[in-house]
Design a protein around this motif. Structure first.
Motif, PDB file in Angstrom:
ATOM      1  N   VAL A 257      33.186   0.426  53.246  1.00  0.00           N
ATOM      2  CA  VAL A 257      31.930   0.452  52.494  1.00  0.00           C
ATOM      3  C   VAL A 257      31.189   1.780  52.665  1.00  0.00           C
ATOM      4  N   LEU A 260      30.480   4.065  49.745  1.00  0.00           N
ATOM      5  CA  LEU A 260      29.373   3.779  48.826  1.00  0.00           C
ATOM      6  C   LEU A 260      28.179   4.688  49.085  1.00  0.00           C
ATOM      7  N   GLN A 287      38.117  -2.306  47.226  1.00  0.00           N
ATOM      8  CA  GLN A 287      37.111  -1.364  46.744  1.00  0.00           C
ATOM      9  C   GLN A 287      35.837  -1.489  47.568  1.00  0.00           C
ATOM     10  N   ASP A 288      35.057  -0.387  47.602  1.00  0.00           N
ATOM     11  CA  ASP A 288      33.891  -0.334  48.486  1.00  0.00           C
ATOM     12  C   ASP A 288      32.848  -1.402  48.158  1.00  0.00           C
ATOM     13  N   TRP A 289      32.624  -1.684  46.870  1.00  0.00           N
ATOM     14  CA  TRP A 289      31.606  -2.662  46.510  1.00  0.00           C
ATOM     15  C   TRP A 289      32.007  -4.066  46.963  1.00  0.00           C
ATOM     16  N   SER A 291      33.869  -4.642  49.611  1.00  0.00           N
ATOM     17  CA  SER A 291      33.675  -4.607  51.059  1.00  0.00           C
ATOM     18  C   SER A 291      32.208  -4.839  51.409  1.00  0.00           C
ATOM     19  N   PHE A 292      31.315  -4.339  50.564  1.00  0.00           N
ATOM     20  CA  PHE A 292      29.890  -4.585  50.763  1.00  0.00           C
ATOM     21  C   PHE A 292      29.593  -6.081  50.640  1.00  0.00           C
ATOM     22  N   LEU A 293      30.236  -6.744  49.689  1.00  0.00           N
ATOM     23  CA  LEU A 293      30.059  -8.189  49.523  1.00  0.00           C
ATOM     24  C   LEU A 293      30.587  -8.945  50.741  1.00  0.00           C
TER      25      LEU A 293
END
Length: 315
Positions: A257, A260, A287-289, A291-293
């Protein structure tokens, strides 16, 4: 005559009550050695890493490159250190009060159990977050002095993602603390969490590779071509679903993440190598988004389960 919408004090949620619990918890913590010790630790960590980079990195032409290396190495260290700190902060948050009996005094005030749980989570998260902010801000002056200048955006991005990462582990710790009767059991649970993510989860990749070599069910490898330093090489990777499981680890999600909020060459290089494994484009779950979730998942789900369980345990 009672209404169906009437809420009992033990099950209702009151924002003002949550704020009051969080404020007291934060004030008690900020007066302790823990808060100032954490702030000093993060300050020392950043200054030490910066000093090492400056001393051994004289051949780096651009100051931005040094910032990139600083962010990379600090992220690798905080990936291990922040969970330890968060688990220690959350360890006695509720279990300690249950063990001493002070939880009954707290609940005799107009606070529901949910208010106490959420207030403790906010209070401990604030302690960790402010400690990080104080340490990073104080270190920024020294970092700028040693490096001459540095990329503020990458520095702040690392701080922001580290805070979210820390809150995820704080949520896990406070949630576990709420459903254990003693600090001994809670301490064992914290050790169990650390072992699960930093021993068991980290060995999954090795286990998956071993099963793939033995051509075990559902572990068929995928061949791909990668370009490294201008040379093409043929390699094999694990099936897609194994990378989804590996990325559910908060530490792995934290590492991904960072793209991002930062523009760090070493992290981007890792992303590029991973993209080549999947034919030039990362699957959604890497994907980074996404991973943020995953980090948000580790914040929301443990406390949601704890809210249900803590409301029903015998104090």
């Amino acid at each position: 005559m009672s209404s169906e919408t009437d809420a009992t004090p033990s099950s209702s949620i009151n924002v003002d009550s949550i704020r009051a619990v969080a404020k007291k918890d934060f004030q008690d913590s900020i007066r302790s050695w823990m808060f100032w010790g954490l702030s000093l630790f993060f300050f020392t960590l950043l200054v030490t890493v910066t000093g090492v980079i400056s001393y051994f990195g004289e051949d780096l032409a651009a100051q931005a490159e040094r910032t990139s290396i600083l962010v990379f190495f600090v992220s690798e260290i905080t990936r291990l250190i922040i969970p330890l700190i968060a688990l220690i902060l959350g360890w006695k948050s509720i279990a300690g009060e249950r063990e001493s009996g002070s939880i009954k005094v707290l609940l005799s005030l107009p606070h529901s159990r949910k208010d106490v749980l959420l207030g403790k989570l906010l209070g401990r998260s604030a302690v960790l977050s402010v400690s990080l902010i104080v340490g990073f801000v104080l270190a920024a002056v020294v970092v700028a002095g040693i490096l001459g200048t540095f990329d503020v955006a990458d520095y702040v991005g690392l701080l922001a993602m580290s805070i979210i990462y820390g809150i995820a582990y704080t949520s896990i710790a406070v949630s576990l603390s709420s459903v254990t009767r003693s600090t001994t059991v809670a301490g064992g649970a914290m050790v169990g969490v650390f072992v699960m993510f930093y021993v068991v989860w980290n060995t999954l990749s090795t286990v998956f590779n071993e099963l793939a070599q033995r051509e075990f069910l559902f572990f068929d490898t995928v061949s791909y071509t990668a370009e490294i330093q201008g040379q093409e090489i043929q390699a094999e990777r694990l099936p897609d679903w194994t990378y989804l499981i590996l990325n559910l680890d908060p530490g792995e999600a934290y590492g991904r993440v960072l793209t991002l909020a930062t523009d760090v060459e070493l992290i981007e290089l890792q992303v590029d190598l991973t993209e080549q494994m999947f034919g030039g484009e990362l699957p959604i779950f890497l994907q980074d988004w996404f991973s943020f979730l995953i980090l948000l998942f580790w914040i929301v789900v443990p406390v949601a389960i704890a809210l249900y369980r803590f409301d029903r345990v015998d104090l």
